[in-house]
Design a protein around this motif. Structure first.
Motif, PDB file in Angstrom:
ATOM      1  N   LEU A  53       0.977  -1.027   0.180  1.00  0.00           N
ATOM      2  CA  LEU A  53       0.064  -0.031  -0.089  1.00  0.00           C
ATOM      3  C   LEU A  53       0.707   1.180   0.012  1.00  0.00           C
ATOM      4  O   LEU A  53       0.708   2.115  -0.812  1.00  0.00           O
ATOM      5  N   ALA A  54       1.828   1.212   0.954  1.00  0.00           N
ATOM      6  CA  ALA A  54       2.767   2.462   1.028  1.00  0.00           C
ATOM      7  C   ALA A  54       3.728   2.459  -0.453  1.00  0.00           C
ATOM      8  O   ALA A  54       3.806   3.665  -1.081  1.00  0.00           O
ATOM      9  N   LEU A  57       1.325   4.123  -3.253  1.00  0.00           N
ATOM     10  CA  LEU A  57       1.084   5.522  -2.924  1.00  0.00           C
ATOM     11  C   LEU A  57       2.413   6.370  -3.202  1.00  0.00           C
ATOM     12  O   LEU A  57       2.151   7.352  -4.015  1.00  0.00           O
ATOM     13  N   TYR A  58       3.422   5.654  -2.883  1.00  0.00           N
ATOM     14  CA  TYR A  58       4.753   6.347  -3.269  1.00  0.00           C
ATOM     15  C   TYR A  58       5.038   6.337  -4.720  1.00  0.00           C
ATOM     16  O   TYR A  58       5.163   7.435  -5.327  1.00  0.00           O
ATOM     17  N   TRP A  61       2.235   8.695  -6.339  1.00  0.00           N
ATOM     18  CA  TRP A  61       2.863  10.426  -6.033  1.00  0.00           C
ATOM     19  C   TRP A  61       3.948  10.758  -6.945  1.00  0.00           C
ATOM     20  O   TRP A  61       3.983  11.839  -7.450  1.00  0.00           O
ATOM     21  N   TRP A 118       1.390   3.919  10.099  1.00  0.00           N
ATOM     22  CA  TRP A 118       0.461   4.432   9.363  1.00  0.00           C
ATOM     23  C   TRP A 118      -0.135   5.684  10.002  1.00  0.00           C
ATOM     24  O   TRP A 118      -0.430   6.712   9.409  1.00  0.00           O
ATOM     25  N   SER A 121       2.438   8.155   9.097  1.00  0.00           N
ATOM     26  CA  SER A 121       2.329   8.383   7.737  1.00  0.00           C
ATOM     27  C   SER A 121       1.035   9.311   7.449  1.00  0.00           C
ATOM     28  O   SER A 121       1.326  10.499   6.545  1.00  0.00           O
ATOM     29  N   CYS A 125       2.121  12.863   5.705  1.00  0.00           N
ATOM     30  CA  CYS A 125       1.276  13.086   4.154  1.00  0.00           C
ATOM     31  C   CYS A 125       0.516  14.360   4.196  1.00  0.00           C
ATOM     32  O   CYS A 125       0.468  15.102   3.476  1.00  0.00           O
ATOM     33  N   CYS A 143       6.134  11.984   0.313  1.00  0.00           N
ATOM     34  CA  CYS A 143       6.083  10.817  -0.641  1.00  0.00           C
ATOM     35  C   CYS A 143       7.340  10.108  -0.447  1.00  0.00           C
ATOM     36  O   CYS A 143       7.351   8.955  -0.551  1.00  0.00           O
ATOM     37  N   LEU A 146       6.888   7.508   2.317  1.00  0.00           N
ATOM     38  CA  LEU A 146       6.130   6.312   2.198  1.00  0.00           C
ATOM     39  C   LEU A 146       7.023   5.138   1.476  1.00  0.00           C
ATOM     40  O   LEU A 146       7.195   4.134   1.675  1.00  0.00           O
TER      41      LEU A 146
END
Length: 255
Positions: A53-54, A57-58, A61, A118, A121, A125, A143, A146
Motif C-alpha cells: 500500500l505504501a 502511494l509512493y 505520487w 500509518w 504516515s 502526508c 512521498c 512512504l
C-alpha cells in the motif's frame, strides 16, 4: 537519450512487472493444495499488505509529481504496486478462510508497528499535502516517507518467514515458485534502474531528477538477498521435511 536503451528499459520493466506480479499466485495454489497455511507466516502477509500500500502511494505520487523524489518512477512500478496490493489482500482473505483467527494471533509487535507507521504516515502526508512541510533541503517529503516506509517493511517482513522455516525445519507451505519469481523480478527491477541511469547519465541518488530510484533499488536488492536465503533453506537445509526425513532414515536403517 538512446532510443535503444529507452526501448530496452521498457522491455525489462514489463518483464520485471510480470515476473514479480506472477510471483503472488503460486502461494494461493500452495495454500489450496495443502488446505492449510501452517507454513505461511502471518506476520509476513500482514507486513506485505502494508508495504505494498505504501509502495503504491509512493509510486503514484512520484509519477504524478516527479520533481519531489530522486529517480525515475516508471509506469510499471505503479502497475506492479497496485496489483501486488490487491493480490496480497486476496491472499490474506484466503488465509483468513483457512484460519479464522488470522488477525487475532498476529504477534503484538506487528500490530503496534503497523499502527504507528500509518499514524505517522497520515500526519506527515497531511502536512505535505497542505503545503506546510519543511522540505529539509529537498531531500525529504511525504512521498519519500512512504518509500522509506516500504523499504523498512521489506527489510522486516522476510524475517518472520525465514524464522518460521527454521523453527519448523521445513519450507512446506511456503511456495518456492513464489521465491524464484520474486528473485527474477528483483533482479530485473535493478537492471532497469541501471539501464535508466546509463541512458540519462544521471546517477544522483538523493537529488531530484536523477535516474537512481533508491527505494526501488533497496526493494529489489533486499528481495534478492532473502530469496537466496529461502532457496538455500528449501534446496539444501530442509530438502527433506521432518516426517520425510524420518521415513528416509528408517528405510536406510531397514536396508
Amino acid at each position: 537519450m538512446s532510443l535503444v536503451l529507452t526501448v530496452l528499459s521498457i522491455v525489462v520493466g514489463w518483464m520485471y512487472f510480470f515476473a514479480w506480479s506472477i510471483s503472488f499466485y503460486p502461494q494461493f495454489r500452495t495454500n489450496y493444495k495443502l488446505g492449510h497455511i501452517k507454513g505461511y507466516s502471518k506476520e509476513f502477509g500482514f507486513l506485505n499488505l502494508s508495504g505494498f500500500l505504501a509502495y503504491f502511494l509512493y509510486s503514484l505520487w512520484g509519477y504524478l509529481e516527479p520533481s519531489i523524489i530522486p529517480g525515475i518512477v516508471d509506469i510499471q512500478d505503479i502497475a506492479f504496486a497496485g496489483h501486488a496490493f490487491v493480490l496480497t489482500l486476496l491472499l490474506i482473505i484466503q488465509c483468513n478462510y483457512y484460519e479464522r483467527d488470522f488477525f487475532i494471533v498476529l504477534k503484538l509487535w506487528t500490530k503496534i508497528f503497523v499502527a504507528c507507521a500509518w499514524l505517522i504516515s497520515i500526519v506527515i502526508c497531511s502536512i505535505e499535502l497542505a503545503g506546510k512541510f519543511p522540505h529539509a533541503g529537498g531531500n525529504f517529503n511525504g512521498c519519500l516517507w512512504l518509500g522509506y516506509l516500504k523499504v523498512t517493511i521489506t527489510l522486516m517482513k522476510y524475517f518472520p518467514q525465514a524464522i518460521k522455516n527454521y523453527l519448523r525445519k521445513s519450507t512446506e507451505g511456503w511456495s518456492i515458485e513464489n521465491v524464484m519469481l520474486d528473485f527474477t523480478g528483483g533482479s530485473l527491477s535493478i537492471l532497469q534502474i541501471f539501464i535508466d541511469g546509463a541512458n540519462s547519465g544521471d546517477w544522483n541518488v538523493f537529488g531530484g531528477g536523477g535516474s537512481f530510484n533508491i527505494a526501488k533499488f533497496c526493494l529489489g536488492f533486499t528481495s534478492i538477498v532473502f530469496d537466496i536465503v529461502f532457496m538455500y533453506q528449501h534446496y539444501f537445509l530442509y530438502r527433506h521435511p521432518p516426517e520425510a526425513k524420518r521415513n528416509l532414515e528408517l528405510n536406510l536403517s531397514d536396508g
